[in-house]
Design a protein around this motif. Structure first.
Motif, PDB file in Angstrom:
ATOM      1  N   VAL A 323       0.821  -1.221   0.000  1.00  0.00           N
ATOM      2  CA  VAL A 323       0.000   0.000   0.000  1.00  0.00           C
ATOM      3  C   VAL A 323       0.855   1.271   0.000  1.00  0.00           C
ATOM      4  O   VAL A 323       0.550   2.236  -0.724  1.00  0.00           O
ATOM      5  CB  VAL A 323      -1.006   0.009   1.181  1.00  0.00           C
ATOM      6  N   GLN A 324       1.942   1.250   0.772  1.00  0.00           N
ATOM      7  CA  GLN A 324       2.778   2.458   0.849  1.00  0.00           C
ATOM      8  C   GLN A 324       3.369   2.803  -0.517  1.00  0.00           C
ATOM      9  O   GLN A 324       3.394   3.968  -0.929  1.00  0.00           O
ATOM     10  CB  GLN A 324       3.898   2.258   1.889  1.00  0.00           C
ATOM     11  N   GLU A 325       3.808   1.749  -1.228  1.00  0.00           N
ATOM     12  CA  GLU A 325       4.392   1.962  -2.556  1.00  0.00           C
ATOM     13  C   GLU A 325       3.348   2.578  -3.516  1.00  0.00           C
ATOM     14  O   GLU A 325       3.633   3.543  -4.228  1.00  0.00           O
ATOM     15  CB  GLU A 325       4.871   0.609  -3.093  1.00  0.00           C
ATOM     16  N   GLY A 326       2.153   2.023  -3.488  1.00  0.00           N
ATOM     17  CA  GLY A 326       1.089   2.546  -4.353  1.00  0.00           C
ATOM     18  C   GLY A 326       0.730   3.981  -3.999  1.00  0.00           C
ATOM     19  O   GLY A 326       0.517   4.828  -4.865  1.00  0.00           O
ATOM     20  N   TYR A 327       0.685   4.256  -2.693  1.00  0.00           N
ATOM     21  CA  TYR A 327       0.336   5.596  -2.208  1.00  0.00           C
ATOM     22  C   TYR A 327       1.426   6.597  -2.596  1.00  0.00           C
ATOM     23  O   TYR A 327       1.139   7.694  -3.086  1.00  0.00           O
ATOM     24  CB  TYR A 327       0.158   5.535  -0.695  1.00  0.00           C
ATOM     25  N   ASP A 328       2.686   6.201  -2.408  1.00  0.00           N
ATOM     26  CA  ASP A 328       3.802   7.100  -2.749  1.00  0.00           C
ATOM     27  C   ASP A 328       3.817   7.417  -4.245  1.00  0.00           C
ATOM     28  O   ASP A 328       4.065   8.553  -4.642  1.00  0.00           O
ATOM     29  CB  ASP A 328       5.145   6.472  -2.352  1.00  0.00           C
ATOM     30  N   LYS A 329       3.555   6.403  -5.061  1.00  0.00           N
ATOM     31  CA  LYS A 329       3.533   6.631  -6.517  1.00  0.00           C
ATOM     32  C   LYS A 329       2.439   7.613  -6.895  1.00  0.00           C
ATOM     33  O   LYS A 329       2.615   8.481  -7.748  1.00  0.00           O
ATOM     34  CB  LYS A 329       3.297   5.307  -7.258  1.00  0.00           C
ATOM     35  N   MET A 330       1.285   7.473  -6.228  1.00  0.00           N
ATOM     36  CA  MET A 330       0.180   8.398  -6.497  1.00  0.00           C
ATOM     37  C   MET A 330       0.552   9.812  -6.045  1.00  0.00           C
ATOM     38  O   MET A 330       0.413  10.769  -6.791  1.00  0.00           O
ATOM     39  CB  MET A 330      -1.078   7.886  -5.783  1.00  0.00           C
ATOM     40  N   MET A 331       1.088   9.929  -4.820  1.00  0.00           N
ATOM     41  CA  MET A 331       1.393  11.264  -4.280  1.00  0.00           C
ATOM     42  C   MET A 331       2.475  11.971  -5.096  1.00  0.00           C
ATOM     43  O   MET A 331       2.468  13.184  -5.220  1.00  0.00           O
ATOM     44  CB  MET A 331       1.839  11.162  -2.812  1.00  0.00           C
ATOM     45  N   SER A 332       3.422  11.193  -5.643  1.00  0.00           N
ATOM     46  CA  SER A 332       4.510  11.821  -6.402  1.00  0.00           C
ATOM     47  C   SER A 332       4.153  11.910  -7.892  1.00  0.00           C
ATOM     48  O   SER A 332       5.006  12.233  -8.714  1.00  0.00           O
ATOM     49  CB  SER A 332       5.799  11.032  -6.206  1.00  0.00           C
ATOM     50  N   ASN A 333       2.884  11.607  -8.199  1.00  0.00           N
ATOM     51  CA  ASN A 333       2.390  11.698  -9.582  1.00  0.00           C
ATOM     52  C   ASN A 333       3.162  10.778 -10.526  1.00  0.00           C
ATOM     53  O   ASN A 333       3.331  11.078 -11.697  1.00  0.00           O
ATOM     54  CB  ASN A 333       2.449  13.161 -10.060  1.00  0.00           C
ATOM     55  N   LYS A 334       3.626   9.626  -9.999  1.00  0.00           N
ATOM     56  CA  LYS A 334       4.376   8.701 -10.848  1.00  0.00           C
ATOM     57  C   LYS A 334       3.522   7.505 -11.276  1.00  0.00           C
ATOM     58  O   LYS A 334       3.952   6.689 -12.080  1.00  0.00           O
ATOM     59  CB  LYS A 334       5.625   8.208 -10.113  1.00  0.00           C
ATOM     60  N   ALA A 335       2.328   7.371 -10.708  1.00  0.00           N
ATOM     61  CA  ALA A 335       1.462   6.244 -11.091  1.00  0.00           C
ATOM     62  C   ALA A 335       0.992   6.449 -12.527  1.00  0.00           C
ATOM     63  O   ALA A 335       0.741   7.576 -12.945  1.00  0.00           O
ATOM     64  CB  ALA A 335       0.265   6.169 -10.161  1.00  0.00           C
ATOM     65  N   ARG A 336       0.920   5.383 -13.282  1.00  0.00           N
ATOM     66  CA  ARG A 336       0.408   5.464 -14.663  1.00  0.00           C
ATOM     67  C   ARG A 336      -0.834   4.621 -14.792  1.00  0.00           C
ATOM     68  O   ARG A 336      -0.776   3.457 -15.087  1.00  0.00           O
ATOM     69  CB  ARG A 336       1.477   5.044 -15.665  1.00  0.00           C
ATOM     70  N   PHE A 337      -2.062   5.173 -14.579  1.00  0.00           N
ATOM     71  CA  PHE A 337      -2.284   6.539 -14.141  1.00  0.00           C
ATOM     72  C   PHE A 337      -2.987   6.586 -12.789  1.00  0.00           C
ATOM     73  O   PHE A 337      -3.077   7.613 -12.164  1.00  0.00           O
ATOM     74  CB  PHE A 337      -3.107   7.283 -15.196  1.00  0.00           C
ATOM     75  N   ARG A 338      -3.513   5.454 -12.387  1.00  0.00           N
ATOM     76  CA  ARG A 338      -4.078   5.394 -11.041  1.00  0.00           C
ATOM     77  C   ARG A 338      -3.524   4.167 -10.329  1.00  0.00           C
ATOM     78  O   ARG A 338      -3.491   3.074 -10.887  1.00  0.00           O
ATOM     79  CB  ARG A 338      -5.609   5.267 -11.096  1.00  0.00           C
ATOM     80  N   SER A 339      -3.107   4.360  -9.092  1.00  0.00           N
ATOM     81  CA  SER A 339      -2.749   3.225  -8.235  1.00  0.00           C
ATOM     82  C   SER A 339      -4.040   2.628  -7.705  1.00  0.00           C
ATOM     83  O   SER A 339      -4.942   3.375  -7.309  1.00  0.00           O
ATOM     84  CB  SER A 339      -1.915   3.681  -7.040  1.00  0.00           C
ATOM     85  N   VAL A 340      -4.125   1.303  -7.699  1.00  0.00           N
ATOM     86  CA  VAL A 340      -5.321   0.656  -7.163  1.00  0.00           C
ATOM     87  C   VAL A 340      -4.902  -0.526  -6.275  1.00  0.00           C
ATOM     88  O   VAL A 340      -4.055  -1.329  -6.665  1.00  0.00           O
ATOM     89  CB  VAL A 340      -6.228   0.131  -8.307  1.00  0.00           C
ATOM     90  N   LEU A 341      -5.502  -0.589  -5.091  1.00  0.00           N
ATOM     91  CA  LEU A 341      -5.297  -1.741  -4.213  1.00  0.00           C
ATOM     92  C   LEU A 341      -6.183  -2.878  -4.693  1.00  0.00           C
ATOM     93  O   LEU A 341      -7.364  -2.647  -4.976  1.00  0.00           O
ATOM     94  CB  LEU A 341      -5.721  -1.403  -2.780  1.00  0.00           C
ATOM     95  N   VAL A 342      -5.632  -4.083  -4.759  1.00  0.00           N
ATOM     96  CA  VAL A 342      -6.468  -5.243  -5.122  1.00  0.00           C
ATOM     97  C   VAL A 342      -6.401  -6.270  -3.989  1.00  0.00           C
ATOM     98  O   VAL A 342      -5.377  -6.401  -3.321  1.00  0.00           O
ATOM     99  CB  VAL A 342      -6.022  -5.879  -6.464  1.00  0.00           C
ATOM    100  N   PHE A 343      -7.510  -6.947  -3.780  1.00  0.00           N
ATOM    101  CA  PHE A 343      -7.654  -7.852  -2.632  1.00  0.00           C
ATOM    102  C   PHE A 343      -7.886  -9.282  -3.115  1.00  0.00           C
ATOM    103  O   PHE A 343      -8.581  -9.493  -4.121  1.00  0.00           O
ATOM    104  CB  PHE A 343      -8.824  -7.408  -1.773  1.00  0.00           C
ATOM    105  N   ASP A 344      -7.323 -10.253  -2.364  1.00  0.00           N
ATOM    106  CA  ASP A 344      -7.555 -11.672  -2.678  1.00  0.00           C
ATOM    107  C   ASP A 344      -9.050 -11.968  -2.573  1.00  0.00           C
ATOM    108  O   ASP A 344      -9.712 -11.477  -1.662  1.00  0.00           O
ATOM    109  CB  ASP A 344      -6.821 -12.562  -1.673  1.00  0.00           C
ATOM    110  N   GLN A 345      -9.543 -12.810  -3.469  1.00  0.00           N
ATOM    111  CA  GLN A 345     -10.968 -13.183  -3.409  1.00  0.00           C
ATOM    112  C   GLN A 345     -11.125 -14.645  -3.028  1.00  0.00           C
ATOM    113  O   GLN A 345     -10.292 -15.446  -3.280  1.00  0.00           O
ATOM    114  CB  GLN A 345     -11.648 -12.919  -4.762  1.00  0.00           C
TER     115      GLN A 345
END
Ligand SMILES: [Zn+2]
Ligand SMILES: [Zn+2]
Length: 345
Positions: A323-345
């Motif tokens: 989660v931290q990695e995804g959040y940091d990428k979003m905050m630093s505008n480095k995500a292409r283009f949205r970070s999304v958390l995915v959960f085991d089903q």
């Protein structure tokens, strides 16, 4: 209340324990829905810049808090007053996390502007967790065949830009400029193209030129020099709408002279104060308008339009432990283009 038979006693949630604290994965006891709620097993939750409001306590929020307001999952239990949603249904919920039905905004149908409204992941726990409780009036119906991670950002980033453009008077063929090609902007370019507008992508450099054309832009203006952007827009007769998606007040104010007669600067980025030259605005009768998110039915319309026209959110997927990695990428505008958390089903 009705529920699926095999629900666990506990679930994992990513919690922010106090203002500015790190994300922490904890076990929580699974609570059954109240009368007006549905319990959703989360499939995906978008990581949005507004999650920082909860994480860093920019507004008063109830800690410990689970942030996240771009939620897609499946209903596993419904409260006793829930009539129109059933166990097993594929659903989601966005920024608008519940409304009062009786304030002036609600009486006018503007539920996302409810004066007493709840917000998923800000005023109540959101979607950075394996399970989340959603108020029934904010439940969004999500088609079975869609990818949860690709739908999740449509419930905030997507509905915001789609609904904002719908709120203007812009007609097919008129010039719509999209300023900023990030999470919101890359969706806005696609929506604007599919809606039949003449789409101009505005960026500060040439880096995103190919991408902008791929997303559907008719023209691309890549320069830090706002006067060149304005000049290019005026050559086209001026923009009917300039949609500002990046939170930089100076560059937003500087493109206002690029509007044509009766044009609108439409701001969806929380950019704080912006400076505009009203003398130029008077001459062309232009205006500034802001827009926030949308209600559950707005999100459903956004999803339907995206599905029918092929608009797609480009996502990077992260599991709970990342989660931290995804959040940091979003905050630093480095995500292409949205970070999304995915959960085991
Ligand atoms: Zn958001
Ligand atoms: Zn209300």
């Amino acid at each position: 209340m009705s529920a699926t038979k095999s629900l666990p006693k506990t679930y994992k949630a990513i919690v922010v324990e106090s203002k500015g604290a790190d994300f922490k994965i904890v076990d929580r006891e699974l609570k059954m829905p109240g009368a007006n709620e549905v319990l959703v097993k989360t499939e995906a939750c978008g990581i949005c810049h507004s999650d920082s409001i909860g994480k860093d306590g920019h507004w008063p929020v109830p800690y410990p808090l689970v942030v996240g307001h771009e939620i897609v999952g499946r209903i596993v239990a419904v409260g006793s007053d829930v009539k129109s949603h059933k166990v097993g249904a594929r659903v989601g919920s966005g920024w608008e996390g519940g409304h009062c039905h009786v304030c002036t905004s609600c009486r006018k149908g503007a539920f996302a502007c409810c004066e007493q409204g709840s917000i998923n992941g800000i005023k109540k726990d959101g979607g950075y967790a394996e399970y989340v409780l959603i108020n029934q009036e904010s439940v969004v119906r999500v088609p079975e065949e869609l990818d949860a991670a690709e739908v999740a950002p449509l419930l905030c980033a997507g509905v915001t830009v789609f609904r904002a453009m719908k709120a203007t008077e812009v007609k097919p063929g008129e010039v719509v400029a999209i300023q900023g090609i990030g999470g919101l902007g890359h969706l806005a370019i696609q929506f604007a193209r599919q809606a039949g507008y003449y789409v101009v992508a505005l960026s500060t450099s040439d880096d995103k030129k190919d991408l902008a054309f791929k997303l559907g832009a008719h023209e691309f203006i890549g320069t830090k020099d706002a006067s060149k952007q304005v000049e290019a827009l005026q050559k086209l007769g001026g923009a009917k709408v300039i949609l500002a998606t990046a939170p930089h007040g100076d560059s937003i104010g500087a493109v206002v002279p690029g509007l044509g007669l009766d044009g609108t600067l439409l701001v969806v980025a929380a950019a704080g104060p912006i400076k505009v030259d009203v003398n130029q605005m008077i001459a062309k009768r232009t205006g500034v308008r802001a827009w926030a998110s949308g209600s559950a039915i707005d999100s459903e319309e956004t999803i339907t339009f995206a599905q029918r026209s092929g608009v797609k959110c480009l996502v990077e997927r992260f599991t709970m432990d990342k989660v931290q990695e995804g959040y940091d990428k979003m905050m630093s505008n480095k995500a292409r283009f949205r970070s999304v958390l995915v959960f085991d089903q």
